[in-house]
Design a protein around this motif. Structure first.
Motif, PDB file in Angstrom:
ATOM      1  N   PRO A 167       5.240   2.152   5.742  1.00  0.00           N
ATOM      2  CA  PRO A 167       4.432   2.685   4.632  1.00  0.00           C
ATOM      3  C   PRO A 167       4.560   4.196   4.468  1.00  0.00           C
ATOM      4  O   PRO A 167       4.468   4.710   3.346  1.00  0.00           O
ATOM      5  CB  PRO A 167       2.997   2.294   5.019  1.00  0.00           C
ATOM      6  CG  PRO A 167       3.162   1.095   5.891  1.00  0.00           C
ATOM      7  CD  PRO A 167       4.420   1.335   6.662  1.00  0.00           C
ATOM      8  N   VAL A 168       4.772   4.921   5.571  1.00  0.00           N
ATOM      9  CA  VAL A 168       4.945   6.374   5.465  1.00  0.00           C
ATOM     10  C   VAL A 168       6.168   6.693   4.616  1.00  0.00           C
ATOM     11  O   VAL A 168       6.165   7.640   3.818  1.00  0.00           O
ATOM     12  CB  VAL A 168       5.091   7.011   6.871  1.00  0.00           C
ATOM     13  CG1 VAL A 168       5.353   8.506   6.763  1.00  0.00           C
ATOM     14  CG2 VAL A 168       3.844   6.749   7.697  1.00  0.00           C
ATOM     15  N   GLY A 169       7.218   5.882   4.759  1.00  0.00           N
ATOM     16  CA  GLY A 169       8.436   6.140   4.007  1.00  0.00           C
ATOM     17  C   GLY A 169       8.365   5.708   2.557  1.00  0.00           C
ATOM     18  O   GLY A 169       8.732   6.470   1.657  1.00  0.00           O
ATOM     19  N   PHE A 170       7.882   4.502   2.316  1.00  0.00           N
ATOM     20  CA  PHE A 170       7.952   3.956   0.965  1.00  0.00           C
ATOM     21  C   PHE A 170       6.761   4.347   0.094  1.00  0.00           C
ATOM     22  O   PHE A 170       6.890   4.397  -1.130  1.00  0.00           O
ATOM     23  CB  PHE A 170       8.098   2.439   1.028  1.00  0.00           C
ATOM     24  CG  PHE A 170       9.447   2.004   1.529  1.00  0.00           C
ATOM     25  CD1 PHE A 170      10.600   2.337   0.825  1.00  0.00           C
ATOM     26  CD2 PHE A 170       9.578   1.300   2.709  1.00  0.00           C
ATOM     27  CE1 PHE A 170      11.848   1.956   1.287  1.00  0.00           C
ATOM     28  CE2 PHE A 170      10.823   0.901   3.180  1.00  0.00           C
ATOM     29  CZ  PHE A 170      11.959   1.235   2.465  1.00  0.00           C
ATOM     30  N   LEU A 171       5.599   4.614   0.683  1.00  0.00           N
ATOM     31  CA  LEU A 171       4.460   5.097  -0.108  1.00  0.00           C
ATOM     32  C   LEU A 171       4.513   6.613  -0.168  1.00  0.00           C
ATOM     33  O   LEU A 171       3.625   7.327   0.291  1.00  0.00           O
ATOM     34  CB  LEU A 171       3.135   4.619   0.509  1.00  0.00           C
ATOM     35  CG  LEU A 171       2.888   3.116   0.484  1.00  0.00           C
ATOM     36  CD1 LEU A 171       1.572   2.780   1.156  1.00  0.00           C
ATOM     37  CD2 LEU A 171       2.902   2.595  -0.947  1.00  0.00           C
ATOM     38  N   SER A 172       5.592   7.110  -0.747  1.00  0.00           N
ATOM     39  CA  SER A 172       5.826   8.554  -0.821  1.00  0.00           C
ATOM     40  C   SER A 172       6.432   8.901  -2.174  1.00  0.00           C
ATOM     41  O   SER A 172       6.691   8.019  -3.004  1.00  0.00           O
ATOM     42  CB  SER A 172       6.770   8.994   0.303  1.00  0.00           C
ATOM     43  OG  SER A 172       8.092   8.528   0.048  1.00  0.00           O
ATOM     44  N   ASN A 173       6.681  10.182  -2.378  1.00  0.00           N
ATOM     45  CA  ASN A 173       7.287  10.634  -3.630  1.00  0.00           C
ATOM     46  C   ASN A 173       8.794  10.801  -3.506  1.00  0.00           C
ATOM     47  O   ASN A 173       9.401  11.585  -4.230  1.00  0.00           O
ATOM     48  CB  ASN A 173       6.644  11.946  -4.094  1.00  0.00           C
ATOM     49  CG  ASN A 173       6.902  13.093  -3.123  1.00  0.00           C
ATOM     50  OD1 ASN A 173       7.531  12.918  -2.073  1.00  0.00           O
ATOM     51  ND2 ASN A 173       6.402  14.274  -3.449  1.00  0.00           N
ATOM     52  N   GLY A 183      -3.362   5.508 -10.564  1.00  0.00           N
ATOM     53  CA  GLY A 183      -4.161   6.586  -9.986  1.00  0.00           C
ATOM     54  C   GLY A 183      -4.385   6.489  -8.497  1.00  0.00           C
ATOM     55  O   GLY A 183      -4.142   7.444  -7.753  1.00  0.00           O
ATOM     56  N   TRP A 184      -4.809   5.300  -8.005  1.00  0.00           N
ATOM     57  CA  TRP A 184      -5.107   5.145  -6.584  1.00  0.00           C
ATOM     58  C   TRP A 184      -3.852   5.293  -5.737  1.00  0.00           C
ATOM     59  O   TRP A 184      -3.877   5.891  -4.657  1.00  0.00           O
ATOM     60  CB  TRP A 184      -5.745   3.778  -6.323  1.00  0.00           C
ATOM     61  CG  TRP A 184      -4.842   2.617  -6.645  1.00  0.00           C
ATOM     62  CD1 TRP A 184      -4.726   1.966  -7.841  1.00  0.00           C
ATOM     63  CD2 TRP A 184      -3.922   1.989  -5.746  1.00  0.00           C
ATOM     64  NE1 TRP A 184      -3.789   0.963  -7.756  1.00  0.00           N
ATOM     65  CE2 TRP A 184      -3.279   0.947  -6.482  1.00  0.00           C
ATOM     66  CE3 TRP A 184      -3.580   2.184  -4.414  1.00  0.00           C
ATOM     67  CZ2 TRP A 184      -2.303   0.129  -5.912  1.00  0.00           C
ATOM     68  CZ3 TRP A 184      -2.605   1.370  -3.839  1.00  0.00           C
ATOM     69  CH2 TRP A 184      -1.991   0.350  -4.589  1.00  0.00           C
ATOM     70  N   TRP A 191      -1.200  12.331  -0.440  1.00  0.00           N
ATOM     71  CA  TRP A 191      -1.712  12.645   0.890  1.00  0.00           C
ATOM     72  C   TRP A 191      -0.718  12.324   1.995  1.00  0.00           C
ATOM     73  O   TRP A 191      -0.928  12.709   3.150  1.00  0.00           O
ATOM     74  CB  TRP A 191      -3.027  11.896   1.131  1.00  0.00           C
ATOM     75  CG  TRP A 191      -4.212  12.596   0.549  1.00  0.00           C
ATOM     76  CD1 TRP A 191      -4.777  12.394  -0.684  1.00  0.00           C
ATOM     77  CD2 TRP A 191      -4.974  13.643   1.160  1.00  0.00           C
ATOM     78  NE1 TRP A 191      -5.835  13.233  -0.878  1.00  0.00           N
ATOM     79  CE2 TRP A 191      -5.987  14.013   0.251  1.00  0.00           C
ATOM     80  CE3 TRP A 191      -4.902  14.303   2.383  1.00  0.00           C
ATOM     81  CZ2 TRP A 191      -6.908  15.020   0.527  1.00  0.00           C
ATOM     82  CZ3 TRP A 191      -5.824  15.296   2.665  1.00  0.00           C
ATOM     83  CH2 TRP A 191      -6.815  15.645   1.744  1.00  0.00           C
ATOM     84  N   ASN A 192       0.334  11.608   1.666  1.00  0.00           N
ATOM     85  CA  ASN A 192       1.335  11.220   2.662  1.00  0.00           C
ATOM     86  C   ASN A 192       2.043  12.458   3.222  1.00  0.00           C
ATOM     87  O   ASN A 192       2.541  13.290   2.462  1.00  0.00           O
ATOM     88  CB  ASN A 192       2.362  10.292   1.998  1.00  0.00           C
ATOM     89  CG  ASN A 192       3.309   9.660   2.987  1.00  0.00           C
ATOM     90  OD1 ASN A 192       3.543  10.173   4.078  1.00  0.00           O
ATOM     91  ND2 ASN A 192       3.873   8.538   2.600  1.00  0.00           N
ATOM     92  N   PRO A 193       2.113  12.623   4.554  1.00  0.00           N
ATOM     93  CA  PRO A 193       2.826  13.780   5.126  1.00  0.00           C
ATOM     94  C   PRO A 193       4.273  13.869   4.681  1.00  0.00           C
ATOM     95  O   PRO A 193       4.806  14.968   4.485  1.00  0.00           O
ATOM     96  CB  PRO A 193       2.736  13.540   6.645  1.00  0.00           C
ATOM     97  CG  PRO A 193       1.533  12.678   6.822  1.00  0.00           C
ATOM     98  CD  PRO A 193       1.470  11.804   5.602  1.00  0.00           C
TER      99      PRO A 193
END
Length: 242
Positions: A167-173, A183-184, A191-193
């Motif tokens: 999720p850190v990788g794919f829920l990113s920009n 929006g959510w 907020w993802n590092p």
């Protein structure tokens, strides 16, 4: 310990090559086959490459995770106990070897980026600063992976726990801007590092999607993660290796 891990590279070159080729395949796939760039103003490749550099630093942790669990599972730590070394030396040596491979991966990815038309606009200083942020993020992710590996305990369980990193990788920009998402989801992505690191790298390289003020966040997030996971991993390793 670092020399020991590098010696493994010579005996298992295929693993090293696969680690270098996989992020290149992702870059080519998203740049040419899938496309994307929702909400991106400007050249999508210039936006994508910094995101892929950050994504590369988040993935590929399983080799280190498996190596740590194998050391514990095979009892090799019993031999190390008789040597004058700190409890965390095995982990630090392994992480140092991983960082060398990560630096090599960045070099390969930057070379491929230039080959497909990506260009930096921040000068040599901006590029060096961007590489520094990327390696700092990798170092933090690495110690999260090491902690998860010791929670798993067995090499065969690593595949299951490393999914927690996805999720850190794919829920990113990395592939699209948060503004183009619901929006959510956009809020979670912001907020993802990894998103902070990717945005800071874009800013340093003058790429589309750059936003000032993210460099500090790209420094503080990895340092905060290291403050938590580095001592946790060393402490757990000391307990498991007794």
């Amino acid at each position: 310990m670092t020399r020991r891990e590098l010696a493994h590279w010579a005996r298992q070159p295929v693993r090293v090559v696969v680690g270098l080729v996989f992020p290149v395949m992702l870059l080519v796939m998203f740049g040419y086959l899938i496309g994307g760039g929702r909400g991106v103003a400007g050249d999508y490749v210039d936006y994508l490459v910094p995101g892929m550099l950050a994504l590369t630093m988040a993935f590929g942790l399983e080799a280190t995770m498996i190596a740590v669990t194998q050391d514990l599972d095979k009892g090799v730590i019993d031999r190390f106990r008789s040597l004058p070394m700190a409890n965390g030396a095995v982990l630090v040596g392994r992480s140092a070897a991983d960082m060398l491979q990560s630096a090599l991966s960045l070099a390969v990815m930057i070379g491929v980026g230039y080959a497909i038309g990506w260009r930096t606009h921040g000068g040599a200083a901006g590029l060096l600063a961007a590489v520094g942020l990327l390696l700092l993020f990798r170092f933090a992710m690495l110690w999260i992976g090491i902690q998860l590996a010791m929670v798993a305990g067995k090499p065969e369980m690593v595949q299951a726990v490393q999914i927690l990193v996805w999720p850190v990788g794919f829920l990113s920009n990395a592939f699209a801007t948060p503004a183009s998402m619901p929006g959510w989801l956009g809020t979670a992505v912001e907020w993802n590092p990894l998103s902070h690191t990717a945005t800071a790298v874009r800013d340093l390289l003058g790429a589309p999607g750059a936003e000032p003020g993210h460099v500090w966040a790209a420094i503080v997030w990895p340092l905060a993660l290291l403050t938590v996971f580095f001592p946790l991993a060393v402490r757990r390793f000391a307990r498991l290796s007794r």
